[in-house]
Design an enzyme around this catalytic site. Structure first.
Site: not given
Lengths: 325, 1147
Positions: B762-764, B919, B952
């Site tokens: 999740e974009d971390a 993130g 994206r």
């Protein structure tokens, strides 16, 4: 530059044995061996032979994170009228490499017998700089004055010709600004903070094997294609022999496994003609010191730490009745 | 083509003359002009972005203010008819302040620190009577004008870097804002519909109507003509009802139907359209002007007149027709209403056309129909209003004084009070409420505090356009991106959410015009062969053979040869005989030529093309680079021209040299200028999915970086600064132009795009601990705390005491929470403040009832004081950075305490690249565990999960990585400018040259096992921004803690150490699951459980062992547990005479 023999005698690790040779013996290795390829004041390049990947990687990890050095860890600010604030300067001071050849004389501060600080676990410095007569002044590592005679001082870099380079710049002061600080260096390792890591980089790689079926390539490809094949490699592993009009391996060591050549071969229906692999028992290390320790010293210390760790592991395992082998 | 080449050779052997005019040579592809974009910084030195604000304010200071004064010159007295006071001149000085009878120059930085207003005195020259003599008095102060930074009367105007440094001003500061009481305020650009133009549109009932918003110095009004049931009506808010338009014509002196028909048009289409209206008028029996006026008089809303004698209805009606309806059309001596009738006729004509052909309806969202109102215009409106108020007050005061004293002794100068204007301006700018009495205008949030989160945030704010539309309306029209926005408004930079598309940003080379005089233009038109409209009737005006000429929306005449007229006009403009921003535009649909010189139009510079070749040559750029020429020289040479949105419709504009044809009239300076300054930071934006660029525009404003070169001297309430900011490796031309490299916000991180651990979902992102140790992402957090030491009316003052509590003042030891305090009761500079530590030990006097009298002096030694100590809150300690003691005229003693914190990134802090890819930090990994390059031991600072890419589609980020890597290897910065930028192919070649794979992928080895990773990893440098959202400011939890007084429930919010709410939906889950006890525990026991004693008999709440209602001795009460809020409700109901009983039964 040091001579090879000198190193061997000075540090005595050139043919060092370590670990349990029986353990690796199971895999059929000979005695592990180190062969130094290059050595300069700040860089060492060596081969580690006849050992396992796990050992090689452990060595790398220890070099980065567990070889103890000295670094400034405590800054007492008495006066700071500069533009930069205290934490900013303290952080920069911490990152200055200190010559730590005598790091073994010191204890880690939390393992020292003293209650807070003593000569056994710390080295004191003073940083005093006043810009009074100029518009601007540079504060550099020469302004850091040791308060004891412990030979722990900021690193002074020397270039290839043996000439001293400019000292490390810490900050600049403008007119009428001053800096007065007490600095305390302590022993530590890269696990705690990167400032204690003795190396700039520590690189490890398996030695690549590049094989080409010269007959096949030189037979199935026309000259243009052969030249194309040679030019394809970004690392110039291959060479084109103008006399024989043939592809040759020039330096397989340069290969970075980019498989450009393999792709080319596949595209030209020569699947088997090019082979790229890596040797599983030979590792090439390049260790670049920050100047805190000599590179060979870093490696030998790392090896000692590794041996001690393995020994401890062995005794612990014996204690629980597991055969250390 | 070999044949052509041979031909060329032959020619070149011939004479030179032939070669020059060789057809082939003319058709040769045009050479690209290198460094053409350098015109953009040259332009921005003069105009554009913030300069629009400054230009507009300068126009106000130097031109407008004098006009306003001229319009409001004279003050007479009702008491003494011989008295008068006349303003003869007005001027605004430079910011100065007088303190302790000493005047000194006021610098902006002093204002910021001391909470002062950066304002300059307004002086007037006055002529007035005293007794029977006339006095002249020069330089009378009537108020103070807040000064825009960088305006012509600001000290900073024209200062060089050294002098700016000496007064602690940042040379890169955008300026163009005001400083009011130490707060930087921006007047946002307001978008509005054009003034004084006819707009044909459909009203809410789908009737075609023509609307004109008239605006003059005296008056603003909106006149509408509606086409309802095939008849025309005049609508205005001074009328109670719609007026048939023919009645209006008759009231304005056009009594015969023929005249009316002629002024509208005699073609059958117009006559047919008008027939019913004419008929209606005769049915109403309105035939003469007098009858028409009477008719109108009956429909006038009666307004209370404030001054003078009350007017009759008829007078009022005539007054409205003269001054209110179409107020911008001048009245003439001969045939006073003729111009207005003509204009009404034109409006009706347009409506009839639109009824027949709906395509003739105007597009309200078309940007040529919009005008931007800048700070100069806004301030000018406000100033005029305040000047009127000032004069009204002055007149009143003079009348009172004249009545009281002898007129010989009376000196009108004593009545002048400078407060009205000073206060009025200050209050309006600081609150943002623009209320203008005269226009009954009330506007909110016109000003905003200048955001100093980052340099880009401040700059972006100066280019922001706010529109007046309601945010709640769900219409897409005004929000959509229009073709007419091209080059004028940034297509990417707009907020998300409710104000999406309503708040816009100027593009890089947009300039907003200021008003310029009309008279010379009219003269030029006549010289160019225009026939004056005053001499013509309807037939001639609207003849198909002629083009009607409009000057700022007013028909002024006709021309026979419109193309020649326009060409000549433009020629004069190029020659500098007409101001460069005046636009002339030929409208084929309406057979009209529109000339505009009004303020608030949007113009942008374009290269002039003649015969398919740009007039700009390489040598011009050379001259520009060595400083021989500037932008204005090119303008006067006719190489560059300003076009406004309307005139662009007459131009064919090529994007670049490749697209040029013979038909082109203009060429873009550089296509990247269609973006604004915030979107200009993005490298390769043309490779990104468009919303990503929009997201970055929002995030670039939150990036921690350098705010200005004076950042460490500033005293903002909150400042985030980056310790080691870097120039981006992949830059854009915009970045260079807006000085982002001097004030950067971000760092070039070595990024590996791969998966690591699982703490990167999740974009971390994963960070390298050693990089953090070495200073990656390190930021400073600087915060200001402020107190003032007040003086009270009874003579008492607040006091600050050293760190011992009042009660045990005999004890000499310092309490632990006072450890940071110095002898003066304020924290020492350099001291560390932990949670609860006091940094200003202030006490305020307790004022009893008896002591509170106004002039009542009290014995100060008798006063009791209570502690109002300011203490530090926060889990992490901060250091005292600076302590500032200062005063303002209102506030004699202000203490400002500035604390600082060093913040190393930690898990949960937010990072973002320049491609809308944000993130949080998921894990911080020691360097030895991170993958490393087999080739050289390279190791990433940051690992990003590749799952961020497919959905994206931020291809720009990948290209940034490759370009960045190529830049690092070749030791130079690379360009990622929009629509140009260094091509990826070349970057790949550079990578190969330095022994890397052309696709940017590397072979990495696992740091944990040492094995080679089974795939190649895309890795290289990407510019990362650290955003201001940090866990340290947000993390919050509580076990026990404070409860609110009224309900006894846990408090809400982090700042009050509140509880975490178990909301409705969570409750629903528990009910659904049947966890009754858990609900009981969460909602009552852990919250506000309370034991009440309920009477078994009456059901009211009593006490333990007694019920007051039944009888004090009645002891049949039971204890019941209920939420305190419930008990409260019961009692509140009771207090409202509602009987709420609790019936108890055994279970």
């Amino acid at each position: 530059m040091y001579g090879m023999e000198q190193i061997n005698t000075a540090t005595g690790f050139a043919n060092a044995k370590f670990g349990s040779s029986k353990g690796q013996g199971a895999k059929g290795f000979d005695e592990p061996e180190i062969r130094i390829l290059e050595l300069s004041k700040y860089v060492i390049k060596f081969e580690l032979l006849n050992t396992d990947l796990s050992v090689a990687n452990s060595l790398r990890r220890i070099i980065i994170a567990e070889v103890p050095t000295m670094a400034i860890d405590l800054v007492e600010v008495k006066e700071n009228t500069s533009a930069l604030h205290d934490e900013f300067i303290a952080h920069r001071l911490g990152l200055i490499p200190l010559q730590s050849f005598n790091v073994d004389q010191f204890n880690l501060s939390d393992q020292c017998a003293c209650s807070s600080m003593c000569a056994q676990c710390s080295v004191q410095f003073k940083l005093h700089a006043v810009c009074s007569d100029r518009d601007q002044m540079e504060v550099n590592t020469r302004h850091i004055q040791p308060l004891s005679d412990a030979p722990i001082i900021p690193v002074q870099y020397v270039n290839d010709k043996g000439i001293e380079e400019d000292p490390i710049l810490i900050m600049k002061l403008s007119k009428n600004q001053q800096l007065d600080m007490n600095l305390v260096a302590r022993k530590g390792n890269g696990k705690i903070h990167a400032k204690w890591s003795p190396v700039a980089t520590c690189q490890m790689r398996k030695e690549p094997i590049v094989e080409i079926d010269q007959d096949k390539i030189n037979r199935d490809l026309d000259i243009e294609k052969r030249k194309e094949f040679v030019a394809l490699c970004p690392r110039e592993v291959f060479a084109f022999n103008d006399y024989r009009n043939a592809v040759e391996i020039e330096n397989s060591d340069k290969c970075i496994q980019c498989i450009e050549c393999l792709r080319f071969a596949q595209a030209n229906n020569l699947e088997r003609a090019v082979k790229i692999a890596e040797r599983e028992d030979k590792f090439v290390f390049t260790v670049e010191s920050t100047g805190v320790l000599t590179p060979e010293d870093i490696v030998s210390r790392a090896l000692q730490i590794l041996m001690r760790k393995l020994y401890e592991l062995g005794t612990q395992m014996k204690k629980y009745g597991v055969n250390a082998d | 083509m070999p044949s052509q080449n041979e031909h060329m050779k032959d020619e070149s052997n011939g004479n030179d003359f032939h070669e020059l005019f060789n057809d082939l040579k003319l058709h040769e592809p045009l050479k690209k002009i290198d460094d053409k974009w350098k015109l953009v910084p040259a332009f921005l030195r003069l105009r554009g972005l913030v300069k629009a604000h400054i230009d507009s304010f300068n126009h106000f200071l130097n031109v407008d203010i004098k006009e306003i004064m001229r319009a409001n010159q004279l003050i007479n007295s009702d008491i003494d008819p011989t008295f008068y006071l006349r303003f003869t001149d007005i001027n605004v000085g430079f910011p100065k302040i007088e303190e302790d009878f000493e005047q000194h120059n006021l610098m902006p930085h002093e204002c910021r620190i001391r909470d002062l207003t950066y304002s300059a005195p307004i002086h007037v020259d006055i002529e007035y009577t005293k007794g029977d003599r006339i006095f002249l008095k020069n330089q009378v102060l009537i108020g103070r004008m807040p000064m825009m930074l960088g305006a012509s009367n600001c000290w900073l105007n024209g200062m060089d870097h050294d002098r700016l440094a000496a007064i602690k001003e940042c040379p890169y500061d955008p300026r163009g804002y005001f400083i009011i009481k130490g707060v930087e305020k921006v007047l946002l650009i307001q978008e509005q519909m054009s003034k004084n133009r006819i707009i044909i549109e459909l009203d809410s009932k789908q009737n075609v109507c023509a609307q004109v918003t008239s605006s003059t110095y005296e008056r603003k009004s909106r006149t509408t003509i509606v086409h309802k049931n095939d008849k025309f009506y005049l609508k205005h808010n001074t009328f109670t009802d719609d007026i048939p338009v023919v009645v209006a014509f008759k009231a304005m002196g056009m009594e015969t139907d023929q005249e009316i028909a002629q002024i509208i048009g005699t073609e059958s289409m117009y006559l047919d359209g008008l027939a019913l209206s004419l008929q209606e008028c005769s049915q109403l029996n309105v035939l003469s002007q007098a009858q028409a006026l009477e008719f109108i008089a009956n429909k006038v809303k009666s307004l209370k007149s404030f001054q003078g004698r009350p007017k009759t209805k008829l007078e009022e009606a005539r007054d409205i027709l003269t001054n209110v309806i179409l107020a911008h059309i001048p009245m003439s001596k001969h045939l006073p209403y003729f111009a207005k009738c003509r204009y009404l006729g034109l409006m009706i004509r347009r409506i009839i056309e639109a009824v027949h052909d709906p395509s003739k309806l105007d597009d309200k969202d078309y940007y040529g129909n919009k005008r931007l109102e800048l700070s100069g215009q806004l301030i000018s409106l406000l100033f005029e209003d305040l000047l009127k108020k000032f004069q009204f007050d002055l007149k009143k005061q003079i009348d009172i004084m004249l009545q009281k004293s002898k007129k010989e002794k009376f000196d009108a100068l004593t009545c002048i009070r400078a407060d009205t204007i000073t206060q009025g301006l200050e209050i309006s700018i600081s609150s943002g409420n623009w209320s203008l009495k005269r226009f009954k205008m009330e506007r909110k949030s016109v000003t905003q505090v200048l955001s100093r989160l980052s340099y880009i945030a401040a700059l972006g704010m100066m280019a922001r356009i706010n529109s007046q539309f309601e945010k709640t309306r769900k219409i897409s029209g005004p929000r959509a991106l229009q073709p007419s926005h091209w080059g004028i408004v940034c297509p990417s930079d707009t907020p998300e959410g409710e104000s999406c598309g309503l708040v816009k940003n100027l593009a890089l080379t947009t300039h907003v015009t200021t008003d310029s005089p009309e008279q010379p233009l009219l003269r030029i038109c006549i010289d160019l062969g225009m026939e004056d409209a005053a001499l013509l009737g309807g037939d001639e005006l609207y003849s198909k053979k002629h083009f009607l000429v409009f000057l700022n929306g007013q028909p002024i005449g006709v021309v026979k040869n419109p193309h020649k007229f326009v060409r000549n006009f433009r020629f004069l403009r190029k020659r500098g005989r007409v101001q460069e921003f005046v636009s002339v535009y030929l409208n084929d649909h309406q057979n009209s030529i529109n000339i505009a010189s009004d303020g608030g139009r949007l113009v942008r510079p374009l290269l002039v093309i003649e015969k398919g070749r740009p007039k700009l040559q390489q040598m011009h750029i050379q001259d520009l680079i060595i400083g021989l020429k500037d932008f204005n020289d090119f303008l006067s040479e006719g190489i560059i021209e300003y076009l406004d949105v309307n005139e662009e419709n007459n131009a064919l504009i090529a994007l670049n040299e490749e697209g040029l044809t013979e038909q082109h009239t203009h060429m873009e300076i550089d296509p990247f200028t269609i973006l604004g300054c915030v979107a200009g930071l993005i490298p390769y934006p043309h490779h990104n999915q468009s919303p990503r660029n929009t997201y970055q525009c929002a995030m670039g404003k939150q990036a921690i970086g350098t705010i200005g070169l004076n950042q460490l001297n500033r005293v903002d309430t909150l400042l985030y600064l980056m310790t080691y900011p870097m120039k981006p490796l992949v830059k854009t031309k915009t970045i260079e132009i807006i000085n982002f490299e001097q004030l950067p916000a971000g760092q070039n991180a070595s990024v590996a795009i791969m998966s690591y651990s699982g703490y990167d979902i999740e974009d971390a992102v994963i960070l390298n601990k050693s990089s953090l140790d070495r200073g990656f992402g390190r930021a400073m957090y600087i915060r200001r705390y402020q107190t003032d030491i007040k003086k009270y009316s009874n003579g008492a003052t607040d006091i600050i005491l050293p760190g011992v509590t009042q009660k045990d003042s005999r004890k000499t030891f310092m309490n632990k929470k006072f450890h940071a305090l110095d002898g003066d009761g304020m924290a020492r500079v350099g001291e560390s403040l932990g949670n609860g530590d006091v940094f200003i030990n202030k006490y305020t006097p307790v004022i009893n009832e008896t002591q509170s009298g106004y002039m009542n002096q009290v014995d100060i030694s008798q006063l009791e004081f209570k502690s109002q100590a300011q203490s530090y809150k926060g889990a992490n300690p901060a250091y005292v950075d600076r302590v500032i003691l200062t005063s303002t005229p209102e506030n004699p003693f202000i203490i400002k305490m500035i604390t600082r914190q060093s913040r190393v990134p930690e898990i949960g802090d937010k990072f973002s690249s320049r491609h809308g890819q944000k993130g949080v930090v998921g894990l911080i990994v020691p360097q030895e565990d991170l993958p490393f390059s087999e080739k050289n031991g390279w190791c990433p600072d940051l690992i990003m999960n590749p799952h961020g890419f497919p959905s994206r589609m931020t291809v720009g980020k990948m290209i940034e990585l490759i370009s960045g890597k190529a830049g690092v290897l070749s030791g130079e910065f690379k360009y990622g400018t929009a629509f140009s930028g260094d091509p990826v192919e070349e970057m790949g070649k550079i990578l190969i040259k330095y022994g890397y794979s052309f696709d940017g992928k590397d072979c990495l080895m696992s740091g944990i096992t040492g094995e080679i990773l089974p795939c190649f990893v895309f890795s290289g440098p990407i510019y990362y921004q650290r955003l201001k959202h940090m866990v340290q400011d947000k993390m919050h939890s509580r076990a026990r803690g404070p409860k609110s007084v009224l309900t006894r429930q846990p408090t809400e919010g982090r700042s009050r150490e509140g509880g975490l709410r178990l909301g409705e939906m969570e409750r629903d889950c528990l009910i659904g699951y049947g966890a009754a006890n858990l609900i009981m525990e969460r909602l009552m026991i852990s919250s506000d459980q309370f034991v009440v004693y309920v009477c078994n008999k009456c059901g009211f709440i009593g006490y333990e062992g007694c019920c007051v209602y039944c009888s004090p001795n009645h002891d049949n009460v039971c204890s019941v547990k209920m939420p305190y809020a419930c008990k409260l409700l019961l009692q509140e109901l009771q207090s409202m005479n509602i009987r709420a009983q609790i019936k108890l039964t055994d279970v």
